[in-house]
Design a protein around this motif. Structure first.
Motif, PDB file in Angstrom:
ATOM      1  N   GLU A 227       0.755  -1.167  -0.043  1.00 23.13           N
ATOM      2  CA  GLU A 227       0.346  -0.003   0.028  1.00 23.13           C
ATOM      3  C   GLU A 227       1.379   0.988   0.167  1.00 23.13           C
ATOM      4  OE1 GLU A 227      -3.278   2.150   2.713  1.00 23.13           O
ATOM      5  OE2 GLU A 227      -3.007   0.428   3.249  1.00 23.13           O
ATOM      6  N   ALA A 228       0.470   2.182  -0.667  1.00 19.42           N
ATOM      7  CA  ALA A 228       1.506   3.677  -1.345  1.00 19.42           C
ATOM      8  C   ALA A 228       0.847   4.534   0.219  1.00 19.42           C
ATOM      9  CB  ALA A 228       1.205   3.832  -2.556  1.00 19.42           C
ATOM     10  N   THR A 229       2.307   5.122   0.449  1.00 22.85           N
ATOM     11  CA  THR A 229       1.846   5.556   1.276  1.00 22.85           C
ATOM     12  C   THR A 229       1.744   6.951   0.309  1.00 22.85           C
ATOM     13  OG1 THR A 229       4.266   6.960   1.682  1.00 22.85           O
ATOM     14  CG2 THR A 229       3.420   5.336   2.934  1.00 22.85           C
ATOM     15  N   LYS A 230       1.472   8.900   1.082  1.00 21.57           N
ATOM     16  CA  LYS A 230       1.175   9.531   0.837  1.00 21.57           C
ATOM     17  C   LYS A 230       2.468  10.468   0.525  1.00 21.57           C
ATOM     18  CE  LYS A 230      -3.122  11.206   3.566  1.00 21.57           C
ATOM     19  NZ  LYS A 230      -3.169  12.204   4.186  1.00 21.57           N
ATOM     20  N   GLU A 231       3.719   9.620  -0.064  1.00 21.67           N
ATOM     21  CA  GLU A 231       4.483  10.451  -0.896  1.00 21.67           C
ATOM     22  C   GLU A 231       4.599   9.862  -2.059  1.00 21.67           C
ATOM     23  OE1 GLU A 231       7.207  11.909   0.748  1.00 21.67           O
ATOM     24  OE2 GLU A 231       5.827  12.141   2.602  1.00 21.67           O
ATOM     25  N   VAL A 232       4.076   8.963  -2.480  1.00 26.17           N
ATOM     26  CA  VAL A 232       3.850   8.417  -3.166  1.00 26.17           C
ATOM     27  C   VAL A 232       2.694   9.389  -4.196  1.00 26.17           C
ATOM     28  CG1 VAL A 232       3.292   6.099  -5.403  1.00 26.17           C
ATOM     29  CG2 VAL A 232       4.768   5.951  -2.982  1.00 26.17           C
ATOM     30  N   PRO A 233       2.950   9.986  -5.584  1.00 28.43           N
ATOM     31  CA  PRO A 233       1.822  10.469  -6.232  1.00 28.43           C
ATOM     32  C   PRO A 233       0.669   9.711  -6.264  1.00 28.43           C
ATOM     33  CG  PRO A 233       4.421  11.016  -6.791  1.00 28.43           C
ATOM     34  CD  PRO A 233       4.016  10.349  -6.381  1.00 28.43           C
ATOM     35  N   ARG A 234      -0.176  10.123  -5.780  1.00 31.23           N
ATOM     36  CA  ARG A 234      -1.791   9.326  -6.498  1.00 31.23           C
ATOM     37  C   ARG A 234      -1.797   8.549  -7.764  1.00 31.23           C
ATOM     38  NH1 ARG A 234      -7.241  11.980  -4.254  1.00 31.23           N
ATOM     39  NH2 ARG A 234      -5.940  11.338  -2.530  1.00 31.23           N
TER      40      ARG A 234
END
Length: 207
Positions: A102-109
């Protein structure tokens, strides 16, 4: 016209890799060696470069791209990793494994899977790529260099330059890589699931 950097596979020339980093920072897509096969890479935050990478591969936003990280602590900045997942990943890092997390908010959506909000992450074990990541100072967005309609990744740097000279900014030539892809492990469920068996042995994670 793509630049061509010929580097030593074990002790790459830093001045050449610094030139490659400059190209990344200016929005280029590069073809680079990894511990599995050659890959396309670009700056994580450059939408145009990411779009170009997808065009070369002819994949849509449902295709998991991968973040190449310098180490486990950097990986944990870009993915939600609990203690169980962290212990398992540690057993196989660095190496030819890609973990779906699961990606965090550091990864652009725009880079994560549109429904699952996941992304592929890995810590490679290749001296040239490790030095490139260190000089870049941040993860690189990556995809295996498999051309549309083909099953095997490109492995000859000269052929890569010939076929992609107008689509990439540079090719980093460190000799031939393995033609076997990474092993993909989906870590996002209750239990790890092997999605693709490749060069990495799942037994390293107890699977």
């Amino acid at each position: 016209m793509a630049q061509f950097f010929t580097v030593h596979p074990d002790n790459p020339q830093v001045r050449l890799l610094k030139q490659a980093v400059e190209l990344l920072n200016r929005g280029s897509v590069l073809a680079v060696p990894t511990d599995s096969s050659y890959a396309l890479v670009c700056h994580l935050d450059d939408k145009n470069a990411a779009d170009q990478l997808r065009r070369i591969r002819d994949v849509d936003d449902k295709h998991h791209l991968t973040l190449l990280c310098r180490d486990l602590s950097e990986l944990a900045n870009y993915a939600r990793v609990d203690n169980r997942q962290f212990r398992a990943i540690k057993q196989a890092t660095p190496g030819p494994f890609t973990f779906i997390l699961e990606a965090t908010k550091e990864v652009p959506r725009r880079l994560s899977h549109p429904q699952r909000k996941t992304i592929g992450l890995r810590v490679p074990e290749h001296n040239v790529l490790k030095e490139l990541l260190a000089l870049h100072g941040a993860p690189l967005l990556a995809a295996t260099l498999i051309m549309p309609g083909e099953d095997m990744p490109l492995n000859d740097p000269e052929e890569i330059r010939e076929r992609l000279e107008h689509q990439v900014g540079a090719v980093i030539d460190a000799g031939a890589c393995s033609l076997e892809p990474t092993t993909i492990i989906d870590m996002n469920g209750d239990e790890p699931q092997v999605l693709r068996r490749g060069q990495g042995d799942p037994a390293r994670l107890g699977l």
